[in-house]
Design a protein around this motif. Structure first.
Motif: not given
Ligand SMILES: [Mg+2]
Ligand SMILES: Nc1ncnc2c1ncn2[C@@H]1O[C@H](COP(=O)(O)OP(=O)(O)O)[C@@H](O)[C@H]1O
Lengths: 279, 401
Positions: B68-70, B189-192
């Motif tokens: 996901k982050s990538t 928004m990465d796991e904000a």
């Molecule tokens: Mg991540």
């Protein structure tokens, strides 16, 4: 054939080195003389200014700076130190030592902080620089004097150059360390908002690494003071002069007051820069 | 509204020294795991294809390590693209030079991070203005805009504080304000909200939704929390091992999970009927016993000291009367400081469920209410609450066995 028992010299390394240094001096004399100039000029200027200023004004200025960064008690200590060295008849030597330290530290910062930044940003550069710094730091302090005398001859300026070399490693190391320890998320956040590499450096890495850089500066100052005194061995002026005169003439009193002046000055500068680290 | 703003085509990311080789192995049909064993290279994302429309909240969900982050970092190229294309408003991000990329990040996309990533050496307002500072907006203007952004997240009074003086929830509001201040079209928004505790998290989700009502931005929201994804997502993409295995509205995915992995995520929503509400109710919430002489102030105090947003009001014999919130109590105190009767602060639409109700029966109630649902026994006595997380987790657990 009998066993060789190391009675004769087989490797004439001393001769090789001498030949090498002679060659360097012969062919690069101008280069070394040019390097000397900025150190010489700034040293002359600061030494002159400190010695020409009324001592009470110098004391007042130091008191103000101490008060700002290190609190009241240390301010009293600073005033006490300067008055005492004056009363001991060491005012002018103290000012010369101070000038040497200031010049050495300024040059160390100007060279060392960029080197630290560069090595934080490049693993290869760090790998290259680290053994150089290790060598500089593990070499006993007076051994630094030997090549410096050969290349720059003797005197106060050479003393300062030896000091710069000796006192450089901590500020490089701690700048490098400070920047490497900045949380990668902060750098990433900067980049996500469109920071250029220079903006990352100036707006994130340096502010975050600042306490570490100041700690490096503090250590550099401490090393500079110790080296500046030793530099009296190669004819540098300042508080090292009474120390070595005292030792040469078995005058323990003279050597001791020189030592006291050095220690007190070191403590004052240490407290002030410590205070700057904490601010 | 349904104009396409982000298009991702055949997007791959390989972490390692020889991506070409890894791509080749992928084409030969090897799995992420096998490629890692063979070459030591990690497949971050493989063959992602999707489009996101303007104004949409697009949630990317998946287990930790699923990419996901990538994926989200390739949208603004914080992570370099190995192959494929990302188009933002028709512009191919992979082809931008450094300056164009900087420009894109400054003007069109901003980001909110799981770890907040606020600058500790800057005050709240300077943090909020950070993106504008980088873009060299003049000081008065950027402070104005930063202040506006702080107002949007309700932090204008904190402008001069330092971030480390604030709680996690407030710090993330600053993070949100920083992202809003540049007035971006797209927010990543990465796991904000993942680092926040559940109640604060819900609050932040509500805030995001209400901001979204006023000003529709395109939001790519990464989450590993099903609950969160269902609540805020217009569409959800589910990732597994770097692949996007399904994309759809929450309903579509729920009704028709593409494979077992997706099903596992949503299994919780498919009630089994084995357990009933009473079995999973927990006494995790703060209760307030109503007696004469004990007023709304005491209740508010109790909620604040327990760090709760909602309080469950009971009478002395534990009969359930209603739910109050810190907000409703404050409003009551402000309007009518003297009153001792806080039934005026009761929230509307509170329907307690019965301990014998099946999970199917209570599903709707649990999912739609911001508060954990009160559960009563047959004597109408309060026995506890069911939160969304408990609800989903229990069922998931149950079907796994
Ligand atoms: Mg991540
Ligand atoms: N910089 C990196 N170098 C090598 N592998 C990485 C790097 N970043 C992420 N990965 C790997 O890529 C995969 C996806 O990671 P990530 O995108 O962080 O997953 P998620 O955000 O879904 O938890 C994981 O297997 C992870 O180990």
């Amino acid at each position: 054939m009998s066993w060789y028992t190391f009675e004769d010299k087989v490797l004439p390394m001393d001769e090789w080195i001498e030949t090498g240094v002679d060659w360097l001096v012969e062919n690069f004399r101008d280069f070394f003389q040019i390097i000397k100039i900025p150190v010489e000029k700034s040293l002359e200027g600061i030494d002159w200014a400190l010695n020409a200023t009324n001592p009470w004004i110098v004391i007042l200025l130091f008191a103000i700076v101490t008060l700002k960064y290190a609190g009241k008690i240390t301010t009293v200590f600073t005033i006490f130190t300067f008055v005492l060295v004056g009363l001991l008849g060491l005012w002018s030597q103290t000012m010369t030592t101070l000038a040497m330290v200031v010049v050495a530290v300024v040059f160390c910062s100007v060279v060392g902080i960029p080197l630290g930044i560069a090595s934080a940003r490049s693993d290869r550069f760090e790998a290259f620089l680290r053994p150089v710094l290790d060598t500089m730091q593990t070499t006993p302090s007076f051994v630094h004097l030997i090549p410096v005398v050969m290349l720059f001859s003797i005197g106060t300026v050479s003393g300062v150059i030896a000091t710069i070399i000796f006192a450089l490693p901590p500020i490089v190391r701690l700048t490098n360390l400070g920047i490497r320890q900045v949380h990668p998320e902060l750098v990433e956040a900067g980049e996500a908002f469109g920071a250029t590499s220079m903006q990352v450096l100036l707006r994130i890495q340096i502010p975050q690494a600042w306490p570490s850089i100041m700690a490096g500066l503090n250590q550099t100052i401490m090393m500079a003071i110790s080296m500046v005194v030793i530099a009296a061995l190669i004819g540098a002026g300042g508080l090292g002069v009474p120390v070595f005169q005292g030792l040469n003439n078995l005058d323990s009193g003279l050597a001791t007051i020189g030592g006291i002046g050095t220690v007190l000055l070191a403590m004052v500068l240490d407290r002030i820069t410590q205070g700057m680290v904490e601010k | 509204m349904s104009e396409e703003i982000i298009r991702v085509e055949n997007l791959f990311k390989v972490f390692g020294s020889n991506p070409e080789k890894a791509l080749k192995l992928l084409k030969q049909g090897l799995e992420k795991e096998e490629i890692f064993k063979k070459t030591g290279m990690t497949i971050g994302v493989q063959n992602a294809n999707f489009t996101i429309n303007a104004g949409e909240i697009f949630v990317v969900m998946g287990l930790s390590g699923s990419g996901k982050s990538t994926l989200v970092r390739m949208l603004n190229r914080l992570i370099e693209i190995t192959s494929g294309s990302v188009y933002i408003n028709g512009l191919d991000v992979a082809k931008l030079n450094a300056q164009e990329l900087t420009e894109l990040r400054r003007s069109q996309m901003s980001m909110v991070f799981q770890s907040f990533a606020l600058m500790p050496h800057l005050s709240v307002i300077e943090n909020a203005a950070f993106g504008l500072t980088l873009a060299k907006v003049e000081k008065p203007k950027r402070l104005d805009r930063a202040m506006e952004a702080l107002e949007q997240v309700g932090l204008e009074a904190w402008a001069e504080c330092m971030p480390d003086e604030m709680s996690g929830g407030m710090q993330q509001r600053v993070g949100l304000a920083r992202a809003l201040a540049v007035d971006p079209e797209i927010m990543l928004m990465d796991e904000a909200f993942s680092a926040l505790d559940p109640l604060i998290r819900t609050e932040m989700q509500d805030q995001l939704l209400s901001l979204q009502e006023k000003h529709q931005r395109t939001i790519v929201f990464i989450s590993h929390d099903l609950d969160e994804a269902m609540r805020i997502g217009d569409r959800i993409a589910i990732m597994e091992d770097g692949r996007i295995v399904q994309i759809g509205t929450p309903d579509e995915i729920l009704q028709n999970p593409a494979n077992e992995y997706v099903e596992a995520f949503f299994r919780g929503v498919d009630p089994t009927g084995i357990l009933n509400a009473g079995d999973i109710a927990r006494e995790t919430q703060t209760t307030v016993i109503k007696y004469p002489g004990k007023g709304p102030r005491a209740a508010l105090q109790r909620l604040i000291s327990h760090d709760r947003d909602f309080g469950y009001v009971l009478d002395k014999s534990k009969h359930f009367l209603g739910i109050v919130s810190t907000d409703s109590l404050r409003e009551l105190i402000n309007n009518n400081g003297k009153t001792n009767d806080f039934s005026e602060a009761f929230l509307d639409d509170v329907t307690p469920v019965n301990a014998l109700d099946s999970m199917q029966d209570i599903l709707n109630e649990v999912v739609t209410r911001p508060w954990p649902i009160p559960v009563l026994n047959e004597k109408k006595e309060y026995i506890g609450v069911i939160s969304k997380n408990i609800f989903l987790r229990t069922l998931q657990h149950n079907t796994n066995e």
